[in-house]
Design a protein around this motif. Structure first.
Motif, mmCIF file in Angstrom:
data_model
loop_
_atom_site.group_PDB
_atom_site.id
_atom_site.type_symbol
_atom_site.label_atom_id
_atom_site.label_comp_id
_atom_site.label_asym_id
_atom_site.label_seq_id
_atom_site.Cartn_x
_atom_site.Cartn_y
_atom_site.Cartn_z
ATOM 1 N N ASP A 189 -5.657 7.725 -3.339
ATOM 2 C CA ASP A 189 -5.556 6.347 -3.828
ATOM 3 C C ASP A 189 -5.525 5.343 -2.675
ATOM 4 O OD1 ASP A 189 -5.528 7.453 -6.293
ATOM 5 O OD2 ASP A 189 -3.515 6.778 -6.867
ATOM 6 N N VAL B 26 -6.188 4.568 -10.194
ATOM 7 C CA VAL B 26 -6.581 3.908 -8.954
ATOM 8 C C VAL B 26 -7.290 2.585 -9.197
ATOM 9 C CG1 VAL B 26 -8.773 5.104 -8.698
ATOM 10 C CG2 VAL B 26 -7.556 4.309 -6.675
ATOM 11 N N PRO C 20 5.244 11.757 -3.176
ATOM 12 C CA PRO C 20 4.084 11.934 -2.294
ATOM 13 C C PRO C 20 3.200 13.095 -2.762
ATOM 14 C CG PRO C 20 6.166 12.182 -1.091
ATOM 15 C CD PRO C 20 6.500 12.146 -2.531
ATOM 16 N N THR C 21 1.950 12.780 -2.986
ATOM 17 C CA THR C 21 0.990 13.807 -3.397
ATOM 18 C C THR C 21 -0.336 13.547 -2.692
ATOM 19 O OG1 THR C 21 0.132 12.485 -5.197
ATOM 20 C CG2 THR C 21 1.989 13.935 -5.724
ATOM 21 N N HIS D 53 -8.925 10.220 -14.416
ATOM 22 C CA HIS D 53 -7.734 9.626 -13.835
ATOM 23 C C HIS D 53 -8.133 8.557 -12.825
ATOM 24 C CE1 HIS D 53 -4.070 9.176 -11.482
ATOM 25 N NE2 HIS D 53 -4.792 9.469 -10.421
ATOM 26 N N PHE D 54 -9.164 8.854 -12.087
ATOM 27 C CA PHE D 54 -9.597 7.910 -11.080
ATOM 28 C C PHE D 54 -10.230 6.678 -11.687
ATOM 29 C CE2 PHE D 54 -8.769 10.615 -7.604
ATOM 30 C CZ PHE D 54 -8.898 9.830 -6.477
ATOM 31 N N MET E 203 4.449 19.126 -0.574
ATOM 32 C CA MET E 203 3.951 18.134 -1.513
ATOM 33 C C MET E 203 2.960 18.747 -2.492
ATOM 34 S SD MET E 203 1.280 16.018 0.830
ATOM 35 C CE MET E 203 0.782 15.005 -0.534
ATOM 36 N N ASN E 204 2.721 18.036 -3.582
ATOM 37 C CA ASN E 204 1.803 18.557 -4.587
ATOM 38 C C ASN E 204 0.360 18.356 -4.168
ATOM 39 O OD1 ASN E 204 3.914 19.168 -6.256
ATOM 40 N ND2 ASN E 204 3.943 17.106 -7.141
ATOM 41 N N GLN E 205 -0.477 19.320 -4.446
ATOM 42 C CA GLN E 205 -1.921 19.141 -4.295
ATOM 43 C C GLN E 205 -2.491 19.126 -5.707
ATOM 44 O OE1 GLN E 205 -4.308 19.478 -1.585
ATOM 45 N NE2 GLN E 205 -2.939 19.665 0.146
ATOM 46 N N SER E 206 -2.254 18.025 -6.409
ATOM 47 C CA SER E 206 -2.651 18.000 -7.814
ATOM 48 C C SER E 206 -4.170 18.028 -7.935
ATOM 49 C CB SER E 206 -2.107 16.739 -8.484
ATOM 50 O OG SER E 206 -2.691 15.611 -7.914
ATOM 51 N N ALA F 229 -2.906 13.011 -4.279
ATOM 52 C CA ALA F 229 -3.472 11.883 -5.022
ATOM 53 C C ALA F 229 -3.080 10.560 -4.381
ATOM 54 C CB ALA F 229 -3.001 11.928 -6.470
ATOM 55 N N GLY F 230 -1.911 10.517 -3.775
ATOM 56 C CA GLY F 230 -1.486 9.296 -3.102
ATOM 57 C C GLY F 230 -2.398 8.960 -1.934
ATOM 58 N N TRP F 231 -2.767 9.971 -1.163
ATOM 59 C CA TRP F 231 -3.687 9.724 -0.044
ATOM 60 C C TRP F 231 -5.052 9.276 -0.559
ATOM 61 C CZ3 TRP F 231 -1.354 9.131 4.318
ATOM 62 C CH2 TRP F 231 -0.221 9.872 4.625
ATOM 63 N N ARG G 102 -4.783 0.054 -9.313
ATOM 64 C CA ARG G 102 -4.230 -0.255 -7.986
ATOM 65 C C ARG G 102 -5.156 -1.205 -7.233
ATOM 66 N NH1 ARG G 102 -0.243 3.528 -7.115
ATOM 67 N NH2 ARG G 102 -0.378 5.418 -8.350
ATOM 68 N N GLU H 191 3.276 0.766 -3.624
ATOM 69 C CA GLU H 191 2.583 0.610 -4.899
ATOM 70 C C GLU H 191 1.409 1.565 -5.041
ATOM 71 O OE1 GLU H 191 3.566 -1.598 -7.288
ATOM 72 O OE2 GLU H 191 5.276 -2.029 -5.980
ATOM 73 N N VAL H 192 0.765 1.871 -3.944
ATOM 74 C CA VAL H 192 -0.442 2.690 -4.041
ATOM 75 C C VAL H 192 -0.133 4.154 -3.715
ATOM 76 C CG1 VAL H 192 -2.792 3.042 -3.168
ATOM 77 C CG2 VAL H 192 -1.917 0.720 -3.519
ATOM 78 N N PHE H 193 0.450 4.396 -2.540
ATOM 79 C CA PHE H 193 0.750 5.785 -2.173
ATOM 80 C C PHE H 193 1.907 6.330 -3.011
ATOM 81 C CE2 PHE H 193 2.940 8.988 0.398
ATOM 82 C CZ PHE H 193 1.899 9.883 0.588
ATOM 83 N N ASP H 194 2.905 5.526 -3.204
ATOM 84 C CA ASP H 194 4.117 5.885 -3.962
ATOM 85 C C ASP H 194 4.967 6.895 -3.200
ATOM 86 O OD1 ASP H 194 6.098 6.285 -5.735
ATOM 87 O OD2 ASP H 194 4.851 7.009 -7.383
ATOM 88 N N ARG I 92 0.418 9.496 -13.443
ATOM 89 C CA ARG I 92 0.242 8.643 -12.276
ATOM 90 C C ARG I 92 -0.599 7.418 -12.633
ATOM 91 N NH1 ARG I 92 0.815 8.997 -6.940
ATOM 92 N NH2 ARG I 92 -0.606 7.755 -5.681
ATOM 93 N N LEU J 87 0.826 -1.211 0.000
ATOM 94 C CA LEU J 87 0.000 0.000 0.000
ATOM 95 C C LEU J 87 0.864 1.267 0.000
ATOM 96 C CD1 LEU J 87 -2.755 -1.277 2.441
ATOM 97 C CD2 LEU J 87 -3.118 -0.621 0.055
#
Lengths: 548, 530
Positions: free
Chosen positions: A166, B232, A159-160, B10-11, B1-4, A162-164, B235, A152-155, B229, A149
């Motif tokens: 995901d 999901v 860190p972004t 994408h999702f 960190m980025n707040q893309s 988007a990672g949270w 994933r 592979e998922v958060f990466d 990226r 997790l």
């Protein structure tokens, strides 16, 4: 009236050597109710003060998850275990919606991640995965799962936010959240559940949700292997306010309260308007009537723990509204927390409550009322009519009562209907003491379609009713209530009903014989409903999984 | 960190690979096969089922002289020669109304002769066993109250998941809506629509046209440029695969049942991924507005319009609707639909209440207008090459009851469209054996045996490109050894006990000789071209 039932053993289940546990051929998923409750609990725990705002944004998506629909064969919602495309997509949509809502601003993200999002490092991301994952999976995560997790998922390399998102989406769509995997310990076909599996089963059964911190901790420490500790946890869960929702689900499905029609929708029928008179049902009557039955069974299970016999005979009333109280002939409704109302003498037990009697016509439905007694309380196996070609209307008119109309149709010696209807009709005819709004009456009033009074027929409440294999001569609701209260068949049936609910599948008298018999014997020995409700978790069958 | 920024696509859109057997995807076909597929026109199947209560034959079927006939079955047992008859459908005009029969009527602006020329009305499709209240019109005979049949996959799902049928992969393999009838009776298997490969599960129908709209038209957004990226859904799929393959956690903890569940779930995720990866509709596709709601009739009409728009945009090729007639009734002469209209209105002939039958006729006519005719209007529009969308489609409407309540003789079927020329149209096709009086009685003076409803289902599936081999395993499972004796079609080879409906009548000998089952994959004369 004759009440001389055969011995209780006539209704005993066989606890034979091959009994014990029914092999599972289908991995259970969370029910719709369990899914929503568990999701809510996880988010509440993680988001604290941010929860309400996130939940409000996710609610539409959550409510789009398909309901579990009871059916003729799957009479408990827990038995509805299908997973179709729309459910998977709805789950996925919820995961995304929650993830987006919970990460949509810095405050929410900080609550969700316990501040880790501001400066993510491997340690705090792992900590989030372990705690959020444990709440969802109902068990601690293995190291390789955490690594998967995080990497592979958060990466961690990038860190972004988007990672949270995901991570949340993936965990909330994980099979370990959505399904209940029970491998058990040891070998052979019947295996003891591990402590964590048992904690999960307990929490899902009693709360419709995952284990809380205390139960999880006890399970992790191996405490559930200690009989006294286990029993203490069972009692704690069963008596916690969080058990009410699951308990109400059982009562709703046992009595099939979802089957009652809504009489408030009948606004354009002159006969019904005349029939209802000053008691024309409000838009909330149906829900109030259902609630009364839930309150009643809850009261005699937890507030004043009683035997099942009391459910069959009680006059205690729990009408929360003036409109419902008035249908019982009372002026003042019941206030939760106060002692129950005392209903008039003609009321006896759950079958005489408005919630079991309501109809949406200017008449009653004795066959359906009788079917409720025979199927839900006595567990008779009755199919639907085999041949209804030419079935006629069974309503009262100016010449005959509803009972007479039904008898002339169903009790002909050569009609093929008699076999079932000689069982169905008697309890339905007894309940003719109450009209389609559940009001007590001493005569049947018939209106024309235009609302003109056509006739007032005297009632005939005398029947021969088969209970415990004996034909009893009964002459009114109270006598039927006493017969049901003394019935071994009712106790054996209740054992079936509760086992069916607990395990979420149709019981097998062959392989479920031991647990059925244990529950039945408790009921015969005078156990309270609370003991029965709780003690199911002490049965071996509850603590075991069979592998086919 | 980025707040893309959040990109819905994408999702939802997936790129990742997967190792489990995946459902058919047109894009994976070899080039030659794709070229061949491109030359075929995509067919569509829409089914409407309405609920309980019989319509007497004189109210359902056209009263016409049957001018053409063909031998269906020679004399067998006590059953005489069985001939099929058919005649053209001719619309009668009376003022502003047009009519083929009391039920099949509507405004003359909608039910025109041109529409009738694309319709068929079929009488004489029978279930040879008693089904009680049932939702078996699409072949799932297990969906009935009181019977002991095991569930079967419904033909809409067998069609929707069949590779030969899907020339173009649609976004939604099927849409389903129920207003109270046939909830959950549409069944499919979790994998490849085959019993041997997965578990049967009900397809959850929409209850509102807005849900259909969302499933077809909501959620298309262009990919965000530069988005790199991984997505999901991949994933999540990877997580399932890792778990299933024992790569995560204690590997011994999953049983076969657990893996079956995971496989089924993964397939649904693949399907979700495929749908989101499907190309957006062409610019010529008109996205309808999200429906605004309304009364029961308006909602049905909205559902038909949205479904037709989805079909025209290539977003779905299969749709099913379960409709209850009661809310469409404008009569106030009843207060208990089931007992008065469904039963007292269409029970034994002579003992029935004609006023109640009329209420039912009017309500079913409202079903016909609001669903069938509405769909026809929306689909009978130019699709290029001189064809309309309707021409490549089969719309079929049928009812839970046959000509009398709880009696499955002559379950009526009304169709529109030729399924790409597979069916002749513009006909009243009467499959009833008018020379066989074995089941006529004072309570049912008009009753005559027809042939098996299972044959209709088989013909429909064949018109959509399926072959009997596509459902042979399903049939073998439910028919057991009887299948080996040669029963065909799609359904249970089963006769209700002879004493059931008519004392002294042997259904196998006098009513439906076994050849009706043995021939049930063959084309229905008068309906199927050639």
């Amino acid at each position: 009236m004759i009440i001389d039932p055969p011995s209780p053993e006539s209704f005993a289940f066989s606890c034979s050597p091959e009994s014990g546990v029914t092999p599972s051929t289908l991995t259970r998923r969370l029910t719709s109710g369990q899914y929503r409750s568990a999701l809510r609990a996880i988010l509440q725990d993680r988001l604290g003060g941010q929860f309400q705002a996130v939940w409000a944004e996710a609610l539409d998506s959550v409510e789009r998850t398909p309901e579990d629909l009871p059916s003729t064969l799957e009479d408990y919602r827990r038995m509805s275990q299908g997973v179709d495309q729309s459910r998977v997509e709805a789950w996925f949509g919820v995961g995304q919606t929650v993830a987006i809502a919970a990460t949509s601003n810095d405050g929410r993200l900080a609550s969700l991640t316990n501040g880790c999002a501001a400066n993510p490092n491997r340690g705090c991301v792992e900590s989030f995965v372990r705690s959020f994952g444990q709440a969802a999976f109902r068990r601690p995560l293995a190291d390789d799962e955490v690594a998967f997790l995080v990497d592979e998922v958060f990466d961690m390399s990038q860190p972004t936010t988007a990672g949270w998102r995901d991570l949340v989406t993936t965990i909330l769509n994980s099979p370990d959240f959505l399904y209940v995997f029970e491998a058990g310990e040891g070998s052979g076909s019947a295996r003891r559940l591990t402590g964590l599996e048992l904690a999960s089963r307990m929490a899902l059964h009693f709360w419709g949700s995952g284990p809380d911190d205390e139960l999880m901790q006890v399970a992790l420490e191996g405490g559930l292997e200690n009989e006294a500790v286990y029993a203490e946890q069972v009692r704690r869960l069963a008596r916690d306010p969080r058990a009410r929702e699951s308990f109400d689900e059982f009562v709703t499905d046992w009595l099939q309260l979802w089957r009652r029609p809504d009489p408030s929708l009948v606004t354009d029928r002159a006969d019904f308007v005349a029939y209802a008179g000053t008691d024309f049902p409000s838009a909330t009557l149906l829900e109030e009537a259902r609630q009364e039955l839930l309150d009643l069974v809850y009261h005699f299970t937890f507030v004043e723990p009683s035997t099942i016999d009391v459910l069959m005979t009680t006059r205690a009333g729990f009408a929360r509204s003036t409109g419902l109280a008035r249908l019982y002939g009372l002026e003042t409704p019941w206030t939760p927390g106060q002692p129950p109302l005392q209903l008039p003498a003609e009321r006896a037990g759950i079958m005489t409550r408005v919630g079991m009697l309501l109809n949406d016509q200017a008449t009653t439905r004795p066959i359906l009322r009788g079917a409720a007694v025979r199927k839900r309380l006595l567990c008779d196996q009755l199919g639907l009519p085999a041949n209804m070609d030419g079935l006629r209307l069974t309503e009262a008119d100016d010449h005959q009562t509803t009972r007479q109309a039904i008898e002339s149709l169903t009790m002909q010696d050569d009609g093929g209907c008699k076999g079932c209807h000689q069982l169905l009709n008697p309890p339905g005819f007894i309940l003719e003491a109450f009209d389609g709004l559940g009001r007590h009456r001493d005569r049947e009033t018939v209106f024309s379609a235009e609302g003109e009074l056509l006739a007032q027929h005297p009632l005939a409440l005398e029947v021969d009713m088969l209970v415990d294999g004996m034909n009893l001569q009964l002459s009114g609701p109270r006598e039927m209530a006493v017969a049901l209260a003394g019935s071994h068949q009712v106790r054996a049936c209740f054992a079936r009903q509760y086992v069916r609910f607990t395990f979420g599948r149709l019981e097998s008298v062959r392989t479920d014989g031991c647990v059925l018999e244990s529950v039945r014997q408790k009921l015969e020995a005078g156990a309270t409903l609370r003991e029965v409700f709780e003690d199911i978790a002490l049965e071996d069958a509850f603590r075991t999984v069979a592998k086919s | 960190m980025n707040q893309s920024s959040i990109n819905r696509r994408h999702f939802l859109k997936g790129l990742g690979g997967f190792s489990l057997a995946v459902p058919f995807m047109g894009s994976l076909l070899p080039r030659e096969a794709r070229a061949q597929a491109a030359m075929q026109r995509q067919k569509r199947f829409v089914f409407i089922g309405s609920d309980h209560g019989g319509i007497y034959p004189q109210h359902m079927y056209p009263e016409v002289a049957l001018t053409n006939s063909s031998l269906l079955l020679g004399a067998s047992g006590r059953a005489p020669d069985h001939r099929v008859h058919w005649s053209p459908l001719n619309v009668s005009i009376n003022g502003s109304s047009a009519s083929l029969s009391p039920v099949l009527s509507g405004p003359n602006s909608r039910l025109t002769q041109a529409v009738a020329d694309k319709m068929n009305v079929i009488a004489g499709l029978d279930f040879s066993t008693y089904l009680g209240h049932h939702r078996a019109l699409l072949g799932n005979m297990g969906s009935n109250d009181g019977g002991d049949f095991v569930p079967m996959a419904s033909i809409d799902q067998l069609i929707a998941w069949n590779s030969a049928f899907n020339v173009d992969e649609p976004r939604q393999r099927s849409v389903a809506m129920s207003t109270g009838y046939a909830n959950g009776s549409t069944l499919r298997y979790s994998q490849s629509a085959r019993r041997s490969a997965g578990q049967l599960s009900a397809v959850q129908p929409s209850t509102d046209p807005r849900q259909i709209w969302r499933s077809l038209f909501d959620g298309f957004t262009a990919p965000e440029p530069g988005e790199t990226r991984p997505l999901v859904v991949d994933r999540v799929i990877n997580h399932y695969q890792s778990l299933r393959n024992g790569a995560l956690g204690p590997s011994s903890r999953l049983s076969k049942a657990d893996r079956d569940r995971l496989d089924a779930h993964m397939q649904a995720l693949f399907e979700l991924e495929r749908k989101m990866d499907a190309p957006a509709p062409s610019p010529s596709c008109t996205t309808p507005d999200s429906p605004s709601g309304g009364n029961a009739r308006q909602k049905l009409e909205q559902a038909m319009a949205i479904t037709a728009a989805g079909i025209k945009c290539g977003l779905t090729h299969v749709a099913t609707f379960g409709v209850i007639a009661e809310p469409l009734s404008q009569s106030t002469a009843w207060n208990n639909w089931h007992e008065q209209i469904a039963h007292a209105g269409s029970g034994s002939w002579g003992g029935h209440n004609p006023a109640y039958q009329q209420v039912h006729v009017d309500a079913q006519r409202a079903v016909f207008e609001s669903t069938f005719l509405t769909l026809v209007e929306h689909l009978d529009q130019d699709a290029g090459e001189g064809q309309t969308y309707l021409d490549d489609t089969l719309i079929a409407w049928s009812m839970e009851s046959g000509e009398q309540t709880h009696n499955n003789y002559s379950t009526p079927v009304v169709t529109a469209g030729s399924a790409g020329g597979y069916f002749a149209t513009g006909r009243f096709v009467d499959l009833r054996n008018h020379d066989n009086m074995s089941v006529a009685s004072s309570g049912s003076p008009f009753r005559r045996p027809g042939t098996m409803y299972a044959r209709f289902l088989s013909n429909v599936m064949q018109s959509m490109g399926l072959t009997p081999a596509d459902w042979a395993s399903e049939l073998r499972t439910v028919q057991n050894s009887v299948f080996e004796e040669g029963a065909r079609g799609y359904g249970y080879y089963n006769y209700h006990p002879s004493s059931f409906w008519m004392s002294g009548v042997d259904l196998r000998r006098d009513v439906w000789p076994e050849q009706h089952w043995r021939n049930a994959d063959e084309p229905i004369p008068g309906w199927v071209v050639g």
